[in-house]
Design an enzyme around this catalytic site. Structure first.
Site, short mmCIF file in Angstrom:
data_model
loop_
_atom_site.label_atom_id
_atom_site.label_comp_id
_atom_site.label_asym_id
_atom_site.label_seq_id
_atom_site.Cartn_x
_atom_site.Cartn_y
_atom_site.Cartn_z
N GLY A 1 2.87 2.39 10.68
CA GLY A 1 3.84 3.47 10.47
C GLY A 1 4.60 3.87 11.72
O GLY A 1 5.25 4.92 11.75
N GLY B 1 3.06 -1.10 4.23
CA GLY B 1 3.06 0.32 3.88
C GLY B 1 4.48 0.75 3.52
O GLY B 1 4.96 0.53 2.41
N GLY B 2 5.17 1.35 4.50
CA GLY B 2 6.51 1.93 4.27
C GLY B 2 7.46 1.03 3.50
O GLY B 2 8.10 1.49 2.54
N HIS C 1 -9.28 1.27 5.34
CA HIS C 1 -7.97 1.44 5.98
C HIS C 1 -8.13 2.40 7.17
O HIS C 1 -8.94 3.33 7.12
CB HIS C 1 -6.97 2.00 4.96
CG HIS C 1 -5.57 2.01 5.48
ND1 HIS C 1 -5.11 2.98 6.34
CD2 HIS C 1 -4.55 1.13 5.31
CE1 HIS C 1 -3.84 2.70 6.66
NE2 HIS C 1 -3.49 1.58 6.05
N SER D 1 3.74 -2.02 10.28
CA SER D 1 5.20 -2.10 10.45
C SER D 1 5.79 -3.46 10.14
O SER D 1 6.71 -3.92 10.81
CB SER D 1 5.61 -1.64 11.86
OG SER D 1 5.25 -0.28 12.05
N ASN E 1 0.86 -1.18 0.00
CA ASN E 1 0.00 0.00 0.00
C ASN E 1 0.90 1.24 0.00
O ASN E 1 1.51 1.56 1.01
CB ASN E 1 -0.88 -0.04 1.26
CG ASN E 1 -1.65 1.25 1.49
OD1 ASN E 1 -1.80 2.07 0.57
ND2 ASN E 1 -2.14 1.43 2.71
N TRP E 2 0.96 1.91 -1.14
CA TRP E 2 1.87 3.07 -1.26
C TRP E 2 1.32 4.29 -0.55
O TRP E 2 2.02 5.28 -0.39
CB TRP E 2 2.09 3.42 -2.74
CG TRP E 2 2.87 2.42 -3.53
CD1 TRP E 2 3.27 1.17 -3.11
CD2 TRP E 2 3.36 2.58 -4.86
NE1 TRP E 2 3.97 0.54 -4.11
CE2 TRP E 2 4.04 1.38 -5.21
CE3 TRP E 2 3.29 3.60 -5.81
CZ2 TRP E 2 4.65 1.20 -6.45
CZ3 TRP E 2 3.88 3.42 -7.05
CH2 TRP E 2 4.56 2.23 -7.36
N LYS E 3 0.06 4.28 -0.17
CA LYS E 3 -0.60 5.46 0.42
C LYS E 3 -0.43 6.65 -0.55
O LYS E 3 -0.38 6.44 -1.75
CB LYS E 3 -0.04 5.75 1.81
CG LYS E 3 -0.05 4.49 2.68
CD LYS E 3 0.23 4.73 4.10
CE LYS E 3 0.16 3.39 4.84
NZ LYS E 3 0.24 3.53 6.26
N GLU F 1 -6.47 4.83 8.13
CA GLU F 1 -6.31 6.26 7.80
C GLU F 1 -7.60 6.82 7.20
O GLU F 1 -7.95 7.97 7.42
CB GLU F 1 -5.11 6.43 6.85
CG GLU F 1 -3.80 6.27 7.61
CD GLU F 1 -2.65 5.69 6.80
OE1 GLU F 1 -2.70 5.71 5.56
OE2 GLU F 1 -1.69 5.20 7.44
N GLU G 1 -4.93 -4.83 10.97
CA GLU G 1 -3.87 -3.84 11.14
C GLU G 1 -4.11 -3.05 12.42
O GLU G 1 -4.91 -2.11 12.43
CB GLU G 1 -3.87 -2.85 9.97
CG GLU G 1 -3.61 -3.48 8.62
CD GLU G 1 -3.13 -2.44 7.63
OE1 GLU G 1 -1.99 -2.57 7.17
OE2 GLU G 1 -3.87 -1.49 7.34
P1 PGA Z 1 3.18 0.35 7.55
O1 PGA Z 1 1.71 0.57 6.96
O2 PGA Z 1 3.70 -0.95 7.00
O3 PGA Z 1 3.97 1.55 7.08
O4 PGA Z 1 3.04 0.30 9.04
C1 PGA Z 1 0.80 -0.52 6.83
C2 PGA Z 1 -0.51 -0.02 6.30
O5 PGA Z 1 -0.94 1.10 6.65
O6 PGA Z 1 -1.18 -0.71 5.50
#
Ligand code: PGA
Length: 252
Positions: free
Chosen positions: A173, A232-233, A95, A211, A9-11, A97, A167
């Site tokens: 993050g 994510g990251g 998600h 993470s 997930n590149w956000k 966010e 999650e």
């Molecule tokens: P992260 O993000 O790996 O940077 O913690 C995961 C996500 O939000 O899907």
């Protein structure tokens, strides 16, 4: 057999240049993977075309969000029909966010899930507790209620297109990951809620996110109810993302 999935997930990150270089190297590296994992790239919607071009059918592609409608006067929105038309196979819904920054409720998540399934795409529904919920012993009940409401409109024949991503909000993050034991416990709890809802729970893939990095992926993916990861990251660095994909045990 449950599908094994590692999704990136590149956000709201990336560019045309990154879409070409990053996806090109992931595809190249992925060619040598033989553990049966399906790799899904989920970039900002505006780069879907660039990512698909580089993926060359070897990687799946998804979008990070859709509106709950299929078309109409909804400025700024895209629909799951459009995601399908553009060549996507996956849609991320709910998600944390989206829930925290854009006020998405479980009811809205349910409407979006319904719309994605109606389009014939695979939905990855995200659930997860906050730090306060975990610290007050409410983690399981919070997640269970997100699963029950978010998936309340799924019809019997549609479950094969449902994936759930657990999650924990405090792990996204932050560099803090749930221990593989805690993640396994929650995944088993989610599977039992799905069973209770009448879903074919043993066939539904459950991903862990929050993470996930090259140094903790192996332990997480070794758990019996963890069928992959939502990254994510680490999905923005080809070497890291592909190492995570490699940690998937072969033949599971
Ligand atoms: P992260 O993000 O790996 O940077 O913690 C995961 C996500 O939000 O899907």
């Amino acid at each position: 057999m449950r599908r094994k999935i590692v999704a990136g997930n590149w956000k709201m990150n990336g560019s045309k240049d990154l879409s070409e270089k990053l996806v090109g190297s992931i595809r190249f590296e992925a060619e040598s993977l033989d553990n049966g994992v399906e790799i899904v790239i989920i970039p900002p919607a505006i780069y879907i075309g660039d990512v698909l071009k580089q993926a060359q059918g070897a990687l799946s592609v998804g979008v990070q969000n859709v509106g709950q409608w299929q078309s109409g006067a909804y400025t700024g929105e895209i629909s799951s029909d459009m995601a399908k038309d553009a060549g996507c196979r996956y849609v991320l819904v709910g998600h944390s966010e989206r829930r925290q920054l854009f006020g998405e409720t479980d009811e809205l998540v349910a409407a979006k899930v319904s719309s994605v399934l109606f389009s014939g795409l695979v939905v990855i529904v995200c659930v997860g507790e906050t730090l306060e919920e975990r610290e007050s012993g409410q983690a399981e009940s919070a997640v269970s209620s997100q699963v029950r409401t978010g998936l309340s409109l799924v019809a019997q024949g549609e479950w094969q297109n449902v994936v759930v991503a657990y999650e924990p909000v405090w792990a996204i993050g932050t560099g803090k990951t749930a221990t593989s034991d805690d993640a396994q416990t929650m995944h088993a709890a989610i599977r039992s809620v799905l069973k209770d809802m009448g879903a074919p729970a043993d066939e539904i893939s459950l991903l862990y996110g929050g993470s996930v990095k090259a140094d903790n992926a192996a332990a997480l993916f070794a758990e019996p109810d963890i069928d992959g990861g939502l990254i994510g990251g680490a999905s923005l660095v080809a070497k890291d993302f592909v190492s995570i994909c490699r940690y998937f045990p072969a033949g599971t």
